[in-house]
Motif scaffolding. Structure first.
Motif, PDB file in Angstrom:
ATOM      1  N   HIS A  15       0.838  -1.200   0.000  1.00 12.60           N
ATOM      2  CA  HIS A  15       0.000   0.000   0.000  1.00 12.60           C
ATOM      3  C   HIS A  15       0.876   1.255   0.000  1.00 12.60           C
ATOM      4  O   HIS A  15       0.649   2.197  -0.753  1.00 12.60           O
ATOM      5  N   HIS A  16       1.910   1.251   0.840  1.00 10.91           N
ATOM      6  CA  HIS A  16       2.816   2.412   0.916  1.00 10.91           C
ATOM      7  C   HIS A  16       3.567   2.591  -0.407  1.00 10.91           C
ATOM      8  O   HIS A  16       3.716   3.717  -0.899  1.00 10.91           O
ATOM      9  N   LEU A  17       4.027   1.488  -0.988  1.00  9.77           N
ATOM     10  CA  LEU A  17       4.762   1.560  -2.266  1.00  9.77           C
ATOM     11  C   LEU A  17       3.901   2.193  -3.361  1.00  9.77           C
ATOM     12  O   LEU A  17       4.339   3.112  -4.058  1.00  9.77           O
ATOM     13  N   SER A  21       5.272   6.036  -4.176  1.00 13.21           N
ATOM     14  CA  SER A  21       6.376   5.982  -5.141  1.00 13.21           C
ATOM     15  C   SER A  21       6.278   7.171  -6.098  1.00 13.21           C
ATOM     16  O   SER A  21       5.191   7.501  -6.559  1.00 13.21           O
ATOM     17  N   PRO A  22       7.411   7.815  -6.414  1.00 10.97           N
ATOM     18  CA  PRO A  22       7.389   8.900  -7.414  1.00 10.97           C
ATOM     19  C   PRO A  22       7.074   8.380  -8.811  1.00 10.97           C
ATOM     20  O   PRO A  22       6.696   9.146  -9.691  1.00 10.97           O
ATOM     21  N   VAL A  47       5.090  -3.736 -12.202  1.00 10.39           N
ATOM     22  CA  VAL A  47       5.325  -3.102 -13.514  1.00 10.39           C
ATOM     23  C   VAL A  47       5.844  -1.701 -13.219  1.00 10.39           C
ATOM     24  O   VAL A  47       5.127  -0.861 -12.678  1.00 10.39           O
ATOM     25  N   ILE A  48       7.121  -1.461 -13.546  1.00 10.22           N
ATOM     26  CA  ILE A  48       7.815  -0.243 -13.125  1.00 10.22           C
ATOM     27  C   ILE A  48       8.172   0.604 -14.353  1.00 10.22           C
ATOM     28  O   ILE A  48       8.814   0.108 -15.287  1.00 10.22           O
ATOM     29  N   PRO A  49       7.744   1.868 -14.380  1.00  9.48           N
ATOM     30  CA  PRO A  49       8.121   2.722 -15.514  1.00  9.48           C
ATOM     31  C   PRO A  49       9.641   2.891 -15.583  1.00  9.48           C
ATOM     32  O   PRO A  49      10.290   3.132 -14.567  1.00  9.48           O
ATOM     33  N   TYR A  50      10.178   2.735 -16.800  1.00  9.74           N
ATOM     34  CA  TYR A  50      11.608   2.974 -17.000  1.00  9.74           C
ATOM     35  C   TYR A  50      11.831   3.362 -18.454  1.00  9.74           C
ATOM     36  O   TYR A  50      11.367   2.666 -19.368  1.00  9.74           O
TER      37      TYR A  50
END
Length: 382
Positions: A15-17, A21-22, A47-50
């Motif tokens: 939940h915190h993540l 997360s920015p 799934v992390i934006p990069y």
């Protein structure tokens, strides 16, 4: 998002993540590795934006040994990504020390720990991709890296596949002397709005003597489209022999001017909606922040109907699109009868807003007769 099935401590960290997360991280799927009680979920894919695309990492907790930090499985293209080992710069050493500290001082009751760990791993992933790109045997790519390294926030990525040639991708955050969020009154955006230039360099093959121009694409968050669409921007041409350091200042200057125009267009749309009230009365509904939509209730004799106005960010160059909706006629699905979208009517972006509104309402007076006839025909077809 609900976290049913996860142990409470893992759910708190997730939940915190997702909320702090920015980056706009998402969860793709969840599953259980618990052999005793497979209903307890303790694994998931992030799934992390990069680099203006996404990477996927599996996060493997062990709910039977809840005090341990999670393990990570990185993507198939990143088998040599070892975040706690390879270093080439003092900055990398500092980041690795922080990452090792986050693992060695893991506290499963601290809801912030997973976010700290993911951010540390992502920082190492940025450094890992920079090293990979820096090892490419392509003089142009090496030169481009040397000219833009002083810019903050640039991400790079090696991309290759079985059926496609190698290429290097850059995601360049554009630096403009403006805070877009602060320029919009009543701004609803949670994250700071940024615009990026994606630059894709095909790797020069040995038999090729002249590098081809890179592929260029502007990217922004979907939220920004309410104010300004990067798809509408005509990118400056890339001249032969040009490099990014030459290209970016002109592009940034162009974008600054266009964003200022887009902010001014909000006031123009608002003035136009206010001018419509003289003929149509107060709107039933109107978007107050960006003024992209408005709905009015009006009548033609005994026939009552609504007029929906849809405004593009290109207003007044592009006139609003209209849709009429009857308050008295239902189709066979018991849904109010609506017109097709209407955009062919007298209009000039050079008119002042009062004349625009007057000419459009003259059109509506005639169109109401046609629309009533259409509504009656729809009802008769039941």
């Amino acid at each position: 998002m609900a976290f049913e099935g996860f142990p409470p401590l893992i759910a708190d960290q997730l939940h915190h993540l997702l909320n702090h997360s920015p980056d706009s991280i998402k969860i793709e799927n969840v599953w259980s590795g618990n052999k005793i009680n497979p209903k307890i979920l303790d694994r998931f894919t992030l799934v992390i934006p990069y680099c203006l695309e996404t990477i996927k990492w599996d996060v493997i907790y062990n709910s039977e040994y809840a005090f341990d930090p999670p393990d990570f499985v990185f993507g198939p293209d990143d088998e040599d990504f070892m975040p706690c080992s390879s270093t080439i710069t003092p900055d990398d050493d500092d980041q690795i020390s922080l990452l090792k500290k986050a693992l060695s001082e893991w506290d499963n009751e601290d809801s912030t720990r997973l976010l700290v760990l993911i951010q540390g791993l992502r920082d190492q992933y940025v450094a890992y991709q920079r090293r990979r790109v820096g090892q490419v045997d392509d003089d142009r790519v090496k030169f481009e890296i040397s000219t833009v390294l002083t810019r903050k926030g640039i991400e790079m990525q090696m991309a290759s596949g079985v059926d496609k040639p190698e290429e290097v991708k850059f995601a360049v955050p554009l630096v403009m002397d403006m805070n877009i969020n602060k320029m919009v009154v009543g701004c609803p955006w949670k994250h700071q709005q940024k615009i990026y230039l994606q630059v894709v360099y095909p790797i020069l093959r040995k038999f090729e003597s002249t590098p081809s121009a890179p592929r260029l694409r502007l990217v922004s968050s979907s939220e920004l489209k309410a104010l300004f669409s990067v798809e509408d921007v005509k990118l400056p041409p890339w001249m032969d022999g040009m490099c990014l350091a030459e290209y970016l200042p002109h592009l940034e200057e162009t974008l600054e001017r266009q964003i200022q125009e887009a902010v001014s267009a909000i006031d123009l749309r608002r003035s136009f909606i206010e001018a419509l009230t003289i003929f149509l009365g107060r709107p039933l509904e109107a978007n107050p922040t960006f003024c992209r939509q408005a709905t009015f209730l009006t009548a033609s004799g005994q026939f009552t109907f609504m007029v929906h106005f849809f405004f593009s960010t290109q207003f007044p160059k592009q006139q609003p699109t209209l849709m009429l909706q009857s308050c008295q006629h239902l189709n066979q699905s018991s849904v109010p009868v609506k017109s097709n979208l209407l955009s062919e009517y007298p209009w000039s972006p050079r008119w002042e807003v009062g004349r625009m509104a007057e000419r459009l309402c003259d059109f509506l007076t005639d169109e109401a007769v046609n629309f009533k006839k259409y509504c009656n025909e729809v009802v008769l077809q039941h």
